[in-house]
Design a protein around this motif. Structure first.
Motif, short mmCIF file in Angstrom:
data_model
loop_
_atom_site.label_atom_id
_atom_site.label_comp_id
_atom_site.label_asym_id
_atom_site.label_seq_id
_atom_site.Cartn_x
_atom_site.Cartn_y
_atom_site.Cartn_z
N ASN A 1 0.86 -1.18 0.00
CA ASN A 1 0.00 0.00 0.00
C ASN A 1 0.90 1.23 0.00
O ASN A 1 1.96 1.23 0.61
N ASN A 2 0.45 2.27 -0.65
CA ASN A 2 1.26 3.50 -0.71
C ASN A 2 1.07 4.39 0.51
O ASN A 2 1.72 5.42 0.62
N ASN A 3 0.16 4.02 1.41
CA ASN A 3 -0.08 4.85 2.59
C ASN A 3 1.13 4.82 3.52
O ASN A 3 1.59 3.75 3.95
N THR A 4 1.65 6.00 3.82
CA THR A 4 2.82 6.13 4.69
C THR A 4 2.67 7.37 5.56
O THR A 4 2.16 8.40 5.10
N VAL A 5 3.10 7.28 6.82
CA VAL A 5 3.13 8.45 7.69
C VAL A 5 4.49 8.49 8.38
O VAL A 5 5.16 7.47 8.55
N SER A 6 4.88 9.70 8.75
CA SER A 6 6.11 9.88 9.51
C SER A 6 5.74 10.14 10.96
O SER A 6 4.89 11.00 11.25
N LEU A 7 6.36 9.41 11.89
CA LEU A 7 6.05 9.59 13.31
C LEU A 7 7.24 9.17 14.16
O LEU A 7 8.23 8.62 13.65
N TYR A 8 7.14 9.45 15.46
CA TYR A 8 8.20 9.08 16.39
C TYR A 8 7.84 7.77 17.09
O TYR A 8 6.74 7.60 17.59
N LEU A 9 8.81 6.86 17.10
CA LEU A 9 8.71 5.67 17.94
C LEU A 9 9.42 5.99 19.26
O LEU A 9 10.49 6.59 19.26
N ILE A 10 8.81 5.58 20.36
CA ILE A 10 9.41 5.83 21.68
C ILE A 10 9.61 4.50 22.39
O ILE A 10 8.62 3.84 22.77
#
Length: 214
Positions: free
Chosen positions: A107-116
């Motif tokens: 799937n082309n769905n992508t998000v940028s986020l922080y892993l903690i």
């Protein structure tokens, strides 16, 4: 003489007339006060309506934790939810908070986020992950509650607890959720597995790929 009698009668009944007038005035003032109080109460209620309407969590559950003295679950994976509060997770794929790409497989769905990484778990902002997976999300900001629904599956988290309501069943999770930057952070194992996925860390791509559980 007649005037004197009239004055005498008035002087005798005047205290009662005065009392009735005072009572009428008091009653009118009370109604006005009561109306103001009700209006204020209703206004206050409307301000927090979304949270006050949400009573799924019982008051005694607000700060409730599952007892952590459960038999140890033998598991060396960080991305599997075992429904226990005590899990031997093994080594995490990262040592400190890091911005990554979260992707759906095929799937082309992508998000940028922080892993903690914290307490043997990898935390992610629940709302962002749920929306990436196509779930309907409702935030109750004042109560710090996150409600997620997808294809007949419901997950309800509350910040500061180590439980999730999974399809209305109170279920333990391996670490305590927390509230940060207007997001409720939850273990990625819980939210991904709960919605039918497993998370895979890809070091070369600096990414986590969510794959359908088989």
């Amino acid at each position: 003489m007649r005037i004197i009698k009239i004055l005498l009668i008035i002087s005798l009944i005047w205290p009662f007339l005065d009392a009735n007038i005072a009572n009428a005035d008091d009653e009118e003032d009370y109604k006005k006060y009561e109306g103001d109080v009700h209006k204020k109460h209703n206004d206050d209620y409307d301000d927090d309506e979304e949270d006050d309407d949400y009573d799924y969590y019982k008051e005694e559950d607000e700060y409730e934790y599952y007892d952590q003295r459960y038999p140890e679950t033998n598991s060396n994976t960080w991305n599997i939810w075992t429904r226990s509060t005590y899990v031997n997770k093994g080594e995490l794929p990262l040592k400190e908070a890091k911005e990554i790409q979260l992707k759906l497989e095929n799937n082309n769905n992508t998000v940028s986020l922080y892993l903690i990484p914290l307490d043997g778990e990898i935390y992610v902002p629940g709302k962002i992950v749920a929306e990436l997976l196509g779930a309907k999300v409702v935030n109750y900001d004042n109560s710090k509650i996150l409600e997620i629904n997808k294809a007949g599956t419901e997950l309800i988290f509350r910040a500061g607890t180590n439980v999730v309501y999974y399809n209305e069943i109170k279920t333990p999770i391996p670490a305590v959720t927390f509230y940060l930057n207007d997001n409720i952070y939850v273990p990625i194992s819980v939210i991904s597995n709960g919605l039918g996925y497993v998370a895979e860390w890809q070091e070369m791509n600096n990414a986590v790929v969510l794959k359908l559980l088989k």
